[in-house]
Design a protein around this motif. Structure first.
Motif, PDB file in Angstrom:
ATOM      1  N   ARG A 108     -13.026   0.618 -12.843  1.00 54.00           N
ATOM      2  CA  ARG A 108     -12.985   2.082 -12.759  1.00 54.00           C
ATOM      3  C   ARG A 108     -12.224   2.529 -11.514  1.00 54.00           C
ATOM      4  N   MET A 109     -12.465   1.835 -10.393  1.00 52.10           N
ATOM      5  CA  MET A 109     -11.798   2.200  -9.152  1.00 52.10           C
ATOM      6  C   MET A 109     -10.289   1.999  -9.271  1.00 52.10           C
ATOM      7  N   ARG A 110      -9.875   0.922  -9.904  1.00 55.21           N
ATOM      8  CA  ARG A 110      -8.439   0.710 -10.116  1.00 55.21           C
ATOM      9  C   ARG A 110      -7.828   1.860 -10.910  1.00 55.21           C
ATOM     10  N   ALA A 111      -8.518   2.276 -11.970  1.00 53.49           N
ATOM     11  CA  ALA A 111      -8.002   3.361 -12.808  1.00 53.49           C
ATOM     12  C   ALA A 111      -7.887   4.655 -12.012  1.00 53.49           C
ATOM     13  N   LEU A 112      -8.876   4.939 -11.168  1.00 51.06           N
ATOM     14  CA  LEU A 112      -8.838   6.161 -10.363  1.00 51.06           C
ATOM     15  C   LEU A 112      -7.730   6.112  -9.319  1.00 51.06           C
ATOM     16  N   MET A 113      -7.547   4.957  -8.687  1.00 48.59           N
ATOM     17  CA  MET A 113      -6.496   4.830  -7.686  1.00 48.59           C
ATOM     18  C   MET A 113      -5.111   4.907  -8.329  1.00 48.59           C
ATOM     19  N   THR A 114      -4.983   4.335  -9.505  1.00 46.58           N
ATOM     20  CA  THR A 114      -3.709   4.431 -10.231  1.00 46.58           C
ATOM     21  C   THR A 114      -3.417   5.883 -10.593  1.00 46.58           C
ATOM     22  N   TYR A 115      -4.462   6.612 -10.975  1.00 47.11           N
ATOM     23  CA  TYR A 115      -4.302   8.030 -11.316  1.00 47.11           C
ATOM     24  C   TYR A 115      -3.761   8.829 -10.132  1.00 47.11           C
ATOM     25  N   ILE A 116      -4.380   8.668  -8.946  1.00 48.19           N
ATOM     26  CA  ILE A 116      -3.922   9.472  -7.813  1.00 48.19           C
ATOM     27  C   ILE A 116      -2.568   8.981  -7.290  1.00 48.19           C
ATOM     28  N   ARG A 117      -2.268   7.694  -7.440  1.00 48.49           N
ATOM     29  CA  ARG A 117      -0.933   7.221  -7.071  1.00 48.49           C
ATOM     30  C   ARG A 117       0.127   7.871  -7.954  1.00 48.49           C
ATOM     31  N   ASP A 118      -0.162   7.967  -9.258  1.00 52.80           N
ATOM     32  CA  ASP A 118       0.836   8.485 -10.186  1.00 52.80           C
ATOM     33  C   ASP A 118       1.043   9.992 -10.068  1.00 52.80           C
ATOM     34  N   LEU A 128       0.699   5.675  -1.795  1.00 48.09           N
ATOM     35  CA  LEU A 128      -0.703   6.094  -1.791  1.00 48.09           C
ATOM     36  C   LEU A 128      -1.435   5.285  -0.728  1.00 48.09           C
ATOM     37  N   VAL A 129      -2.052   5.985   0.211  1.00 50.02           N
ATOM     38  CA  VAL A 129      -2.923   5.355   1.196  1.00 50.02           C
ATOM     39  C   VAL A 129      -4.353   5.690   0.789  1.00 50.02           C
ATOM     40  N   CYS A 130      -5.098   4.688   0.351  1.00 54.02           N
ATOM     41  CA  CYS A 130      -6.458   4.894  -0.138  1.00 54.02           C
ATOM     42  C   CYS A 130      -7.425   4.192   0.812  1.00 54.02           C
ATOM     43  N   ALA A 131      -8.257   4.982   1.506  1.00 49.86           N
ATOM     44  CA  ALA A 131      -9.196   4.425   2.474  1.00 49.86           C
ATOM     45  C   ALA A 131     -10.611   4.503   1.922  1.00 49.86           C
ATOM     46  N   LEU A 132     -11.198   3.350   1.670  1.00 44.31           N
ATOM     47  CA  LEU A 132     -12.581   3.275   1.206  1.00 44.31           C
ATOM     48  C   LEU A 132     -13.431   2.966   2.427  1.00 44.31           C
TER      49      LEU A 132
END
Length: 425
Positions: A108-118, A128-132
């Motif tokens: 699910r996290m991969r799908a969400l990160m791919t969404y915001i990258r796109d 995309l810089v994604c900080a968890l």
């Protein structure tokens, strides 16, 4: 400050220069965590890349991803309202994985990160810089498994292309110490920071006349919270009251409510419960007024403040054994937590609602609340809340001579305790 400068240089270098690195594990303690989050906020203002920062508690990976999905949904709603005013096309709907809890959290996290990258119009120029960076990590083993599964990738076409991912690790209970060895394209960094650095940096920000009043007041509220944490109660009250006067005068209702709530928390810790109650109740008014501003799409900033105020009132009344009042506030907090998809707080509220019912002699209602919390805890795979809720039911069934139901609960409770013990060992 040299230590803070070094931190900013390391983060900036990772984002802009290190083309062979995808993941940076940042090892922090409670003092340095806040400085890293603040530095990431500053980085967001400095670089052209899209910085998304997620700081909710990681009670379980399932719940953490739920919170990430909700944060992205909130931002999409605000963005689409602004785009509509400019007659611009909206952001696309979130992927189905955003709400599909049958999927593994990492997927699910991969799908969400791919969404915001796109969302980026030009991936060659904007990463995309994604900080968890969860505020707390309740289960290091589950967190480790989540991060390692999330970051598994293969070349030459990794799923995380055009991304830089920063994740938190906890120095006190490290989960990702060997991530750099286990994952290709990874590095580990432990900034040399202390609580004194945090206080000094925030004090400098509050005193900096070149900054806006909004920024300085935000720093003042942070200093008030640090004073509270160190039991410098008079200093904390002075800062909260000064910031509150500014927010009241400028009509920033959510932040005004935050400062009133802060005063209430100081009063409660200083063993002044009546003064605490008065300030918590006073804080409700601006928070509710802010939520009523339906023409402002950003009014949701009052929701977490309102949740905190309501919980504080529930906790205060519970400590004074005012069971009916406490139960009413916990019911309100449960509704807010439900709307925020905050399962951790909802489970806590259900436990306390059950306690209030039980102490009032409403045994059926108490057990119903604990059973509802148990169902939620099972679904979240949250063993610690599940153990507590099952223990409540076991004791109630025993006291009510419902021995068959007690024995059934004890069977599950033993399984949960065994899992918990395995996790510790």
């Amino acid at each position: 400050m040299r230590a803070l400068d070094d931190l900013m240089v390391r983060l900036r270098t990772f984002v802009t220069d290190e083309d062979d690195k995808v993941l940076l594990v940042v090892e922090v303690n409670d003092a340095s965590s806040g400085l890293v989050v603040k530095s990431l906020d500053i980085l967001d203002e400095e670089v052209d890349d899209a910085v998304w920062l997620f700081v909710d508690d990681c009670t379980t990976p399932w719940e953490f991803v739920d919170r990430v999905a909700y944060r992205i949904y909130e931002k999409r709603e605000l963005a689409n309202k602004a785009l509509a005013k400019e007659n611009e096309p909206p952001w696309p709907p979130l992927p189905r994985e955003a709400s599909d809890r049958t999927m593994a959290p990492a997927a699910r996290m991969r799908a969400l990160m791919t969404y915001i990258r796109d969302l980026s119009p030009n991936l060659d120029e904007v990463k995309l810089v994604c900080a968890l960076f969860p505020a707390t990590i309740a289960d290091p083993a589950a967190y480790r498994a989540f991060v390692l599964e999330l970051m598994a990738h293969s070349f030459p076409s990794p799923w995380c292309h055009h991304m830089r991912i920063i994740v938190r690790d906890d120095m006190a209970r490290p989960a990702l110490g060997d991530a750099a060895d286990a994952l290709r394209g990874s590095a580990t960094y432990a900034p040399d920071l202390a609580m004194e650095d945090l206080e000094k940096a925030v004090e400098e920000q509050a005193a900096d006349e070149n900054r806006s009043l909004d920024e300085r007041m935000q720093a003042l509220v942070t200093l008030a919270a640090l004073d509270h944490a160190h039991k410098r109660f008079s200093d904390a009250l002075e800062k909260y009251e000064l910031a509150g006067s500014y927010y009241r005068a400028t009509g920033k209702l959510a932040l005004y409510a935050l400062t009133l709530n802060g005063v209430g928390e100081v009063m409660a810790r200083a063993d002044r419960p009546e003064a605490a109650r008065q300030h918590f109740e006073s804080a409700l008014t601006p928070a509710v007024q802010r939520l009523a501003q339906k023409d402002d799409p950003a009014r949701g900033d009052a929701v977490p403040v309102l949740l905190n105020i309501t919980l504080n009132l529930g906790n205060l009344h519970l400590s004074q054994q005012r069971w009916a009042d406490a139960g009413n506030y916990y019911e309100g907090a449960k509704g807010i937590a439900d709307g925020m998809a905050n399962a951790q707080v909802k489970m806590l509220c259900l436990e306390n609602i059950g306690i209030c019912h039980y102490m009032l002699g409403r045994h059926v209602e108490a057990i119903q609340a604990w059973e509802e919390g148990t169902v939620l805890a099972r679904g979240m795979e949250a063993d610690e809340p599940l153990r507590t809720l099952l223990s409540r039911q076991r004791d109630a069934y025993h006291q009510l001579n419902l021995f068959d139901r007690r024995d059934a609960v004890m069977g599950e409770l033993r399984q949960v305790e065994a899992r918990t013990q395995q996790g510790v060992s």
